[in-house]
Scaffold this active site. Structure first.
Site, PDB file in Angstrom:
ATOM      1  N   HIS A 148     -46.507 -27.739  -7.117  1.00 15.77           N
ATOM      2  CA  HIS A 148     -45.165 -28.488  -7.372  1.00 15.77           C
ATOM      3  C   HIS A 148     -44.132 -27.238  -7.034  1.00 15.77           C
ATOM      4  O   HIS A 148     -44.675 -25.975  -6.632  1.00 15.77           O
ATOM      5  CB  HIS A 148     -44.927 -28.744  -8.735  1.00 15.77           C
ATOM      6  CG  HIS A 148     -45.422 -29.776  -9.490  1.00 15.77           C
ATOM      7  ND1 HIS A 148     -45.083 -30.321 -10.528  1.00 15.77           N
ATOM      8  CD2 HIS A 148     -46.643 -30.738  -8.654  1.00 15.77           C
ATOM      9  CE1 HIS A 148     -45.997 -31.514 -10.529  1.00 15.77           C
ATOM     10  NE2 HIS A 148     -46.606 -31.744  -9.398  1.00 15.77           N
ATOM     11  N   GLU A 160     -42.130 -25.307  -8.301  1.00 17.26           N
ATOM     12  CA  GLU A 160     -42.194 -24.005  -9.314  1.00 17.26           C
ATOM     13  C   GLU A 160     -43.255 -23.164  -9.002  1.00 17.26           C
ATOM     14  O   GLU A 160     -43.169 -21.756  -8.847  1.00 17.26           O
ATOM     15  CB  GLU A 160     -42.273 -24.150 -10.750  1.00 17.26           C
ATOM     16  CG  GLU A 160     -40.983 -25.171 -11.287  1.00 17.26           C
ATOM     17  CD  GLU A 160     -41.165 -26.689 -11.195  1.00 17.26           C
ATOM     18  OE1 GLU A 160     -40.623 -27.370 -12.054  1.00 17.26           O
ATOM     19  OE2 GLU A 160     -42.091 -27.129 -10.290  1.00 17.26           O
ATOM     20  N   CYS A 190     -42.471 -30.023 -15.201  1.00 16.74           N
ATOM     21  CA  CYS A 190     -43.596 -30.982 -15.883  1.00 16.74           C
ATOM     22  C   CYS A 190     -44.273 -30.019 -17.163  1.00 16.74           C
ATOM     23  O   CYS A 190     -44.397 -28.986 -17.251  1.00 16.74           O
ATOM     24  CB  CYS A 190     -44.567 -31.392 -14.932  1.00 16.74           C
ATOM     25  SG  CYS A 190     -45.505 -30.242 -14.197  1.00 16.74           S
ATOM     26  N   THR A 247     -25.733 -61.645  13.318  1.00 15.54           N
ATOM     27  CA  THR A 247     -26.768 -60.944  13.314  1.00 15.54           C
ATOM     28  C   THR A 247     -27.841 -61.300  14.222  1.00 15.54           C
ATOM     29  O   THR A 247     -28.830 -60.679  14.334  1.00 15.54           O
ATOM     30  CB  THR A 247     -27.712 -60.858  11.952  1.00 15.54           C
ATOM     31  OG1 THR A 247     -27.788 -62.108  11.429  1.00 15.54           O
ATOM     32  CG2 THR A 247     -26.607 -60.164  10.795  1.00 15.54           C
ATOM     33  N   SER A 273     -32.290 -61.387  18.380  1.00  7.84           N
ATOM     34  CA  SER A 273     -31.571 -60.414  18.210  1.00  7.84           C
ATOM     35  C   SER A 273     -31.728 -59.354  18.765  1.00  7.84           C
ATOM     36  O   SER A 273     -31.302 -58.112  18.203  1.00  7.84           O
ATOM     37  CB  SER A 273     -31.813 -60.389  16.495  1.00  7.84           C
ATOM     38  OG  SER A 273     -33.107 -59.981  16.113  1.00  7.84           O
ATOM     39  N   LEU A 331     -42.848 -52.937  11.946  1.00 13.78           N
ATOM     40  CA  LEU A 331     -42.198 -52.489  10.866  1.00 13.78           C
ATOM     41  C   LEU A 331     -42.905 -51.130  10.516  1.00 13.78           C
ATOM     42  O   LEU A 331     -43.093 -50.715   9.374  1.00 13.78           O
ATOM     43  CB  LEU A 331     -42.376 -53.465   9.433  1.00 13.78           C
ATOM     44  CG  LEU A 331     -41.884 -54.831   9.775  1.00 13.78           C
ATOM     45  CD1 LEU A 331     -42.011 -55.731   8.472  1.00 13.78           C
ATOM     46  CD2 LEU A 331     -40.425 -54.399   9.889  1.00 13.78           C
ATOM     47  N   GLY A 344     -33.833 -61.661   7.317  1.00 15.18           N
ATOM     48  CA  GLY A 344     -32.758 -62.617   7.752  1.00 15.18           C
ATOM     49  C   GLY A 344     -32.026 -62.839   6.814  1.00 15.18           C
ATOM     50  O   GLY A 344     -31.701 -62.399   5.563  1.00 15.18           O
ATOM     51  N   THR A 403     -31.296 -65.390   5.008  1.00 17.68           N
ATOM     52  CA  THR A 403     -31.378 -65.974   3.708  1.00 17.68           C
ATOM     53  C   THR A 403     -32.045 -65.325   2.584  1.00 17.68           C
ATOM     54  O   THR A 403     -31.696 -65.072   1.538  1.00 17.68           O
ATOM     55  CB  THR A 403     -32.634 -67.094   4.020  1.00 17.68           C
ATOM     56  OG1 THR A 403     -32.019 -68.530   5.086  1.00 17.68           O
ATOM     57  CG2 THR A 403     -32.921 -68.051   2.773  1.00 17.68           C
TER      58      THR A 403
END
Length: 365
Positions: free
Chosen positions: A54, A56, A79, A165, A172, A208, A295, A297
């Site tokens: 961490h 620290e 923590c 769009t 697109s 993606l 999209g 929707t």
């Protein structure tokens, strides 16, 4: 409680350190720590990855014996429990730190004040609340998951000047310019999951994935396809590469025998996914931030349900005409009193495009 100019300066430094792990530390929060005697910094660090030391611990290692009597500036309560690493509160006590200045309390149930209690029991002065708003903004995804039980949801959209769009055909590529498309990958990299719908997969067959131009480290976000009938399984690009993929489908859907991708059933109401259940499922998997790339929707459904926390909107200097597809469907706004007002958080030019970061405000009527 009064904080000095030096306190503000060093906490701001700790917050900048914490943000260095925006692409790597999830599902853990981003945390930075600065150790100082007065305005002299003697050690600093940030939490880099889950399971690793961490913030620290890194700062204490850098400071060595000089940590005794120092002030520790930490962006989140240290923590007090044994997780992947020992408690940071114990490490600060053992090092002889004299004062701890913290931006905010950690609402995680296994901490939630216990770190402060342990420090105070050891005689360490604890002061909390310095730059808390900035600390909350930094970890808005983690805090959303812990405090609300759902991830922070961001919708990414690119539109023309006339609010369109895609063409009526669904084409697109591309509304926004190359610089804007590069910028999107920075936002993907900080997301725990990238969510899309079946319509987008069928129309665009997207990957993606995160594609950064430099060697910046990142943890690949989970790709999530909302596909009630698993109609998109034949489209394989969303399963390519190192990033994991999860299909969410209706409970009565039978998966194809050849399907080897991870999947989960989500309740359906009126033929549509229970979007609260979708986000709860993702929160249970440790997802802090979701980026929705879908999209009109699906984007409209999340917005209508009041589940959208921010919109990342790229506006391109082009016109697509009245037959092109709109930004959102299904908002059911019929009067000015029903309008959904957005607050502009950030506005800047990205190449030839304009990028807005917007957050919904309460309805006016």
């Amino acid at each position: 409680m009064t904080f000095t100019a030096t306190d503000h300066l060093l906490m701001a430094r700790a917050l900048r350190l914490a943000e260095r792990a925006a692409f790597t530390t999830r599902p853990n929060p981003m945390v930075g720590c600065v150790l100082a005697h007065g305005d002299e910094v003697i050690g600093e660090g940030w939490h880099q990855r889950k399971g690793g030391p961490h913030a620290e611990v890194f700062a204490l290692q850098a400071a060595g014996e000089r940590a005794r009597g120092a002030t520790a500036y930490v962006t989140l309560e240290p923590c007090a429990h044994h997780g992947s690493t020992p408690p940071c509160a114990d490490a600060l006590v053992a090092a002889g730190v004299g004062r701890v200045v913290c931006a905010m309390r950690d609402p995680f149930p296994q901490v939630d004040g216990a770190g402060f209690d342990r420090l105070r029991a050891a005689g360490i002065a604890v002061e909390c609340g310095l730059m808390e708003a900035q600390a909350r903004e930094l970890n808005r995804g983690f805090l959303s998951r812990i405090e609300r039980g759902r991830p922070w949801l961001r919708i990414k959209l690119a539109m023309s000047l006339d609010g369109r769009t895609a063409m009526a055909s669904g084409d697109s590529k591309w509304i926004s310019g190359e610089a804007a498309r590069r910028d999107v990958h920075q936002w993907r990299a900080r997301s725990g999951a990238i969510v899309t719908g079946a319509g987008t997969v069928l129309a665009d067959d997207p990957q993606l994935t995160v594609r950064l131009e430099d060697a910046t480290e990142f943890v690949p976000p989970l790709r999530v396809v909302l596909d009630p009938g698993l109609a998109t399984v034949a489209r394989g690009r969303v399963r390519e590469g190192d990033a994991p993929t999860l299909y969410l489908h209706a409970p009565d859907t039978k998966p194809p025998r050849s399907m080897d991708a991870e999947r989960a059933a989500v309740p359906v109401q009126g033929g549509r996914f229970d979007l609260d259940a979708v986000l709860a499922l993702l929160a249970a998997r440790g997802i802090n931030e979701v980026q929705l790339e879908a999209g009109a929707t699906l984007a409209g459904a999340f917005l209508s349900a009041g589940l959208v926390d921010e919109l990342l909107l790229y506006i391109a200097p082009v016109l697509l005409g009245e037959r092109a597809r709109p930004l959102f469907d299904g908002l059911h706004i019929d009067a000015m009193t029903e309008r959904l007002q957005l607050q502009a958080i950030d506005s800047r030019r990205i190449g030839d495009d304009h990028r807005l970061l917007l957050r919904p405000m309460a309805r006016t009527g």
